[in-house]
Structures are given as C-alpha cells and as structure tokens.
Design a protein around this motif. Structure first.
Motif, PDB file in Angstrom:
ATOM      1  N   UNK A 100       0.858  -1.192   0.000  1.00  0.00           N
ATOM      2  CA  UNK A 100       0.000   0.000   0.000  1.00  0.00           C
ATOM      3  C   UNK A 100       0.891   1.239   0.000  1.00  0.00           C
ATOM      4  N   UNK A 101       0.706   2.055  -1.024  1.00  0.00           N
ATOM      5  CA  UNK A 101       1.427   3.334  -1.107  1.00  0.00           C
ATOM      6  C   UNK A 101       0.383   4.424  -1.239  1.00  0.00           C
ATOM      7  N   UNK A 102       0.260   5.221  -0.200  1.00  0.00           N
ATOM      8  CA  UNK A 102      -0.719   6.325  -0.133  1.00  0.00           C
ATOM      9  C   UNK A 102      -2.117   5.876  -0.531  1.00  0.00           C
ATOM     10  N   UNK A 103      -2.522   4.706  -0.058  1.00  0.00           N
ATOM     11  CA  UNK A 103      -3.889   4.255  -0.260  1.00  0.00           C
ATOM     12  C   UNK A 103      -4.112   3.429  -1.514  1.00  0.00           C
ATOM     13  N   UNK A 104      -3.098   3.278  -2.326  1.00  0.00           N
ATOM     14  CA  UNK A 104      -3.210   2.465  -3.531  1.00  0.00           C
ATOM     15  C   UNK A 104      -2.388   1.193  -3.360  1.00  0.00           C
ATOM     16  N   UNK A 105      -2.919   0.103  -3.866  1.00  0.00           N
ATOM     17  CA  UNK A 105      -2.241  -1.180  -3.732  1.00  0.00           C
ATOM     18  C   UNK A 105      -1.470  -1.510  -5.009  1.00  0.00           C
ATOM     19  N   UNK A 106      -0.238  -1.917  -4.812  1.00  0.00           N
ATOM     20  CA  UNK A 106       0.622  -2.297  -5.921  1.00  0.00           C
ATOM     21  C   UNK A 106       1.221  -3.679  -5.646  1.00  0.00           C
ATOM     22  N   UNK A 107       1.535  -4.389  -6.705  1.00  0.00           N
ATOM     23  CA  UNK A 107       2.181  -5.689  -6.597  1.00  0.00           C
ATOM     24  C   UNK A 107       3.600  -5.601  -7.140  1.00  0.00           C
ATOM     25  N   UNK A 108       4.518  -6.207  -6.407  1.00  0.00           N
ATOM     26  CA  UNK A 108       5.913  -6.191  -6.805  1.00  0.00           C
ATOM     27  C   UNK A 108       6.484  -7.612  -6.790  1.00  0.00           C
ATOM     28  N   UNK A 109       7.462  -7.826  -7.676  1.00  0.00           N
ATOM     29  CA  UNK A 109       8.172  -9.101  -7.748  1.00  0.00           C
ATOM     30  C   UNK A 109       9.659  -8.878  -7.526  1.00  0.00           C
ATOM     31  N   UNK A 110      10.293  -9.851  -6.905  1.00  0.00           N
ATOM     32  CA  UNK A 110      11.737  -9.872  -6.853  1.00  0.00           C
ATOM     33  C   UNK A 110      12.296 -10.425  -8.156  1.00  0.00           C
ATOM     34  N   UNK A 111      13.614 -10.460  -8.247  1.00  0.00           N
ATOM     35  CA  UNK A 111      14.253 -10.880  -9.493  1.00  0.00           C
ATOM     36  C   UNK A 111      14.316 -12.392  -9.634  1.00  0.00           C
ATOM     37  N   UNK A 112      14.057 -13.111  -8.548  1.00  0.00           N
ATOM     38  CA  UNK A 112      14.081 -14.573  -8.594  1.00  0.00           C
ATOM     39  C   UNK A 112      15.418 -15.128  -8.141  1.00  0.00           C
ATOM     40  N   UNK A 113      15.355 -16.259  -7.478  1.00  0.00           N
ATOM     41  CA  UNK A 113      16.564 -16.952  -7.040  1.00  0.00           C
ATOM     42  C   UNK A 113      16.398 -18.443  -7.303  1.00  0.00           C
ATOM     43  N   UNK A 114      17.432 -19.050  -7.828  1.00  0.00           N
ATOM     44  CA  UNK A 114      17.362 -20.455  -8.227  1.00  0.00           C
ATOM     45  C   UNK A 114      17.548 -21.374  -7.029  1.00  0.00           C
ATOM     46  N   UNK A 115      16.674 -22.342  -6.926  1.00  0.00           N
ATOM     47  CA  UNK A 115      16.813 -23.424  -5.948  1.00  0.00           C
ATOM     48  C   UNK A 115      16.883 -24.728  -6.726  1.00  0.00           C
ATOM     49  N   UNK A 116      17.954 -25.461  -6.530  1.00  0.00           N
ATOM     50  CA  UNK A 116      18.137 -26.731  -7.209  1.00  0.00           C
ATOM     51  C   UNK A 116      18.352 -27.828  -6.175  1.00  0.00           C
ATOM     52  N   UNK A 117      17.521 -28.853  -6.241  1.00  0.00           N
ATOM     53  CA  UNK A 117      17.614 -29.975  -5.306  1.00  0.00           C
ATOM     54  C   UNK A 117      18.025 -31.204  -6.098  1.00  0.00           C
ATOM     55  N   UNK A 118      19.173 -31.748  -5.772  1.00  0.00           N
ATOM     56  CA  UNK A 118      19.665 -32.925  -6.482  1.00  0.00           C
ATOM     57  C   UNK A 118      19.224 -34.201  -5.777  1.00  0.00           C
ATOM     58  N   UNK A 119      19.010 -35.224  -6.560  1.00  0.00           N
ATOM     59  CA  UNK A 119      18.545 -36.505  -5.992  1.00  0.00           C
ATOM     60  C   UNK A 119      19.700 -37.386  -5.579  1.00  0.00           C
TER      61      UNK A 119
END
Length: 119
Positions: A100-119
């Motif tokens: 919420x910025x001054x009464x208005x709602x906005x959506x934001x995303x991060x740049x992403x981070x890789x998660x790799x799970x090996x078997x």
C-alpha cells in the motif's frame, strides 16, 4: 520505487534445507502481504507460501509441513525456511509483495533466485 531484494537459494541434496529471504525497500509504504512463488522450467508460476499482514498464512499443499514462512514487520522482510527438500522443489523462487502506497495497492516481484535440489 519499491524494490524486493532476495537472498538465499542454491544447490542442495534431497533432504537438505535452504533459507530464502526477501527485503522490501524504497520509499514510504505498508505491506499488505508478502510471500513466495516458484516457477519450474516449462511450468506456470505457482504460490508456495504467503503471509498477510495480520499473520495468517497460506501454503501450497506440496510444501505443507516442510516449508515455513515468517516475516519481520519492522524490517519489511519475509523468509522461507525450506526443509526436507525434494527434487521436485527445484525452481526459480520469486518474492512477491502487495504493498500500500498512499492508499493504492501495488504488486511487486523480486528478481528470482534459483533453488536446485539434487537426488
């Protein structure tokens, strides 16, 4: 301009643990909700876990009992503790926030981070 900066992620063996963190910064705002989504190659981006400002949480069924989301409201951060990781948890994890910025709602995303799970 609000920014979401992620940290954590990496490569881990199945059964291991990782912790992701995300910090919101930039300007004056209040956070309505913060959480994590993930996107595996060739698949859509799906919700992993989300926490609303009142403290209520939502988890994807596939991570219930293994992942825990937490927030530090004073620092505008959200973390995701991931335990008992499985190869199917491999994806790019994105931080997301409804702000919420001054009464208005906005959506934001991060740049992403890789998660790799090996078997």
């Amino acid at each position: 301009q609000v920014q979401l900066v992620e940290s954590g992620g990496g490569l881990v063996q199945a059964g291991g643990s990782l912790r992701l963190s995300c910090a919101a910064s930039g300007g004056t705002f209040s956070i309505i909700a913060m959480g994590w989504y993930r996107q595996a190659p060739g698949k859509q981006r799906d919700l992993v876990a989300r926490m609303i400002s009142g403290g209520s949480t939502n988890y994807a069924d596939s991570v219930k009992g293994r992942f825990t989301i937490s927030r530090d409201n004073a620092k505008n951060t959200v973390s995701l503790q991931m335990n008992s990781l499985k190869p199917e948890d491999t994806a790019v994890y994105y931080c997301h926030a409804n702000i919420d910025i001054t009464g208005y709602e906005y959506a934001y995303w991060g740049q992403g981070t890789q998660v790799t799970v090996s078997s």
